[in-house]
Write a protein that holds these residues in place. Structure first.
Motif, short mmCIF file in Angstrom:
data_model
loop_
_atom_site.label_atom_id
_atom_site.label_comp_id
_atom_site.label_asym_id
_atom_site.label_seq_id
_atom_site.Cartn_x
_atom_site.Cartn_y
_atom_site.Cartn_z
N MET A 181 10.96 -19.73 0.67
CA MET A 181 11.97 -20.74 0.25
C MET A 181 12.25 -21.40 1.32
O MET A 181 12.86 -20.80 2.39
N ALA A 187 11.98 -22.99 -3.70
CA ALA A 187 11.47 -22.25 -5.19
C ALA A 187 11.38 -20.91 -4.49
O ALA A 187 10.94 -20.68 -3.40
N GLU A 188 11.62 -19.88 -5.44
CA GLU A 188 11.36 -18.58 -5.00
C GLU A 188 10.55 -17.93 -6.09
O GLU A 188 10.20 -18.23 -7.15
N PHE A 264 6.61 -19.67 -9.49
CA PHE A 264 7.76 -19.97 -8.72
C PHE A 264 8.88 -20.60 -9.52
O PHE A 264 8.92 -21.54 -10.23
N ARG A 265 10.27 -20.15 -9.38
CA ARG A 265 11.42 -20.60 -10.04
C ARG A 265 11.95 -21.66 -8.94
O ARG A 265 12.34 -21.20 -8.03
N ILE A 266 12.08 -22.84 -9.63
CA ILE A 266 12.74 -24.01 -8.55
C ILE A 266 14.10 -23.82 -8.63
O ILE A 266 14.82 -23.76 -9.47
N ASP A 267 14.55 -23.89 -7.57
CA ASP A 267 16.15 -23.90 -7.09
C ASP A 267 16.74 -25.27 -7.12
O ASP A 267 16.56 -26.02 -6.29
N LEU A 286 7.73 -30.59 -3.15
CA LEU A 286 7.43 -29.23 -4.14
C LEU A 286 6.15 -29.47 -4.94
O LEU A 286 5.40 -28.65 -4.66
N LEU A 297 5.09 -23.27 -12.41
CA LEU A 297 6.35 -23.92 -11.91
C LEU A 297 7.43 -23.97 -12.98
O LEU A 297 7.24 -24.23 -13.99
N PHE A 299 11.37 -24.36 -13.97
CA PHE A 299 12.51 -25.20 -13.91
C PHE A 299 13.60 -24.54 -14.78
O PHE A 299 13.57 -24.87 -15.93
#
Length: 443
Positions: A181, A187-188, A264-267, A286, A297, A299
């Motif tokens: 990240m 993203a994590e 991946f969870r987008i910050d 991204l 992905l 969100f």
């Protein structure tokens, strides 16, 4: 780790490249297509590097370009050695192109290097080399390599020819290390030790999730083998909406686990910027990073950035609408699964809503689901006092799955602190009350 077989293949490929370079140094006027040495990749042993190249269906021009870009990473003195062999007494050879790096002591190839080796003195072939770095080329579309932007006032093709780091890893080791990240990749990675049996959903939501599993399982066959990739967009866009704690994030994690793909969870706090153009830049980084990776992905709280466009009253509204429009374009062109999660479906811009292939509504669990959640998540070591009736608790107290997990944690720690293994009704109700208060609800 690079195995002996891969190493042998790399040596064969670089022997071929050396032969091509030496041929060009002696034949400046002859067309590459007519007399240059060629190699059949399918005749080599199947390894990660040959599979990487064959899967991308590279032409001889693209193969040579890739090997030239690869050379500084594998054999730092390779290009220098080739020139030294052809000109043992030394030569300036400016038409060969290439630059020196700050730390790399060999030649870093430039677009001019590609032009020279593939085109020689043939103007038409040299111009054709430029198409290798266009947006429509295989090398660029598959994110294999790119031509770095030239310095101001310098010729366009004087920029360095560089491999994307992921392509280098994939070609040499067969795997791409998960990104960390950062501002370039906000993203994590989501992972879970749970299984589908641990996800409790009502029937309608469960059926929608099953459709997603079907797409993940059969999308490649549908698009590639059935020849539908030119008729339908290759990606899949889905909306998860519903109250917090109803399983949206867990479902996304399990989908990745089901098909062995990274999620991946987008910050969004990192993505969104108050400065004009920065949000688009962050989103571009991204999606560029995620291109051709088969990543999912996710969100979360997507309405923070996918929200409805407004009437333009000032410059802020104008640029906010531009961000939504840009995001719409990037989401629609992404070839993988994109999941938008929100607590409020009505906050999502209608332009996005029309483009979702699936909309999954996550409901607060009914009493039947709540009972399953209580029964399946209470630790086996925790004994229930005879005054506790889980059926009545599930019926009376409307809580989400995440609420139940918080209550179980609270109660377990309370019991442990009492040097006990028995959960009393008093402690259980205390935990439930705590969750109600957190959400501003009357207990």
């Amino acid at each position: 780790m690079i195995t002996t077989e891969i190493n042998n293949n790399i040596n064969i490929l670089f022997s071929f490249l050396k032969e091509v370079i030496l041929w060009r140094l002696e034949n400046l006027e002859i067309s590459f297509d007519e007399e240059a040495p060629k190699i059949d990749l399918t005749a080599l042993p199947a390894t990660t590097i040959t599979s990487f190249l064959i899967n991308r269906k590279v032409s001889q021009w693209e193969l040579v370009t890739f090997l030239i870009a690869l050379s500084p990473n594998i054999k730092p003195s390779f290009l220098l050695d080739c020139i030294a062999e052809a000109f043992p007494n030394g030569t300036d050879l400016p038409q060969f192109g290439g630059v020196k790096g700050k730390q790399h002591r060999g030649i870093i190839p430039t677009g001019e290097t590609i032009q020279f080796i593939l085109g020689g003195n043939n103007t038409q072939d040299r111009i054709q080399c430029m198409s290798l770095f266009s947006a429509t080329s295989t090398l660029e579309k598959r994110k294999v390599l790119f031509l770095e932007k030239a310095l101001p006032g310098e010729p366009v093709m004087s920029g360095k020819v560089l491999l994307y780091p992921e392509s280098f890893s994939l070609a040499t080791t067969g795997v791409v290390p998960p990104p960390k990240m950062s501002a370039q990749f906000p993203a994590e990675k989501l992972e879970t030790g749970l299984a589908w049996e641990d996800l409790v959903l009502n029937d309608s939501t469960s059926n929608e999730v099953k459709e997603l599993k079907i797409w993940l399982k059969h999308s490649v066959t549908f698009l590639e083998d059935w020849g539908m990739k030119n008729r339908v967009k290759s990606g899949f866009r889905v909306l998860f909406h519903g109250p917090p704690g109803t399983g949206k994030t867990l479902t996304a994690s399990l989908l990745g686990k089901y098909i062995n793909r990274d999620v991946f969870r987008i910050d969004l706090s990192t993505v969104v910027s108050k400065y004009i153009g920065e949000t688009e830049k962050n989103l571009s980084n991204l999606f560029d990073k995620a291109a051709h990776k088969d990543w999912i992905l996710f969100f979360d709280e997507a309405d923070a950035i996918f929200g409805k466009r407004t009437n333009v009253k000032d410059a802020h509204d104008k640029y906010a609408n531009q961000e939504v429009s840009y995001l719409l374009q990037r989401v629609e062109s992404h070839s993988g699964l994109v999941i938008l999660a929100t607590n409020f479906k009505e906050n999502i811009d209608e332009a996005f809503m029309r483009r979702f292939q699936s909309i999954c509504e996550f409901h607060l669990p009914a009493s039947k689901e709540r009972l399953i959640l209580w029964q399946s998540n209470l630790p086996k070591q925790l004994k229930l006092d005879h005054t506790i009736n889980l059926g009545e608790i599930a019926e009376k107290y409307e809580v989400s799955g995440s609420n139940i997990m918080n209550i179980i944690q609270h109660c377990s720690l309370k019991v442990l602190n009492l040097n006990s293994t028995v959960l009393t009704l008093e402690i259980l109700l205390e935990g439930i009350k705590k969750e109600y208060i957190k959400e501003g609800r009357l207990f």
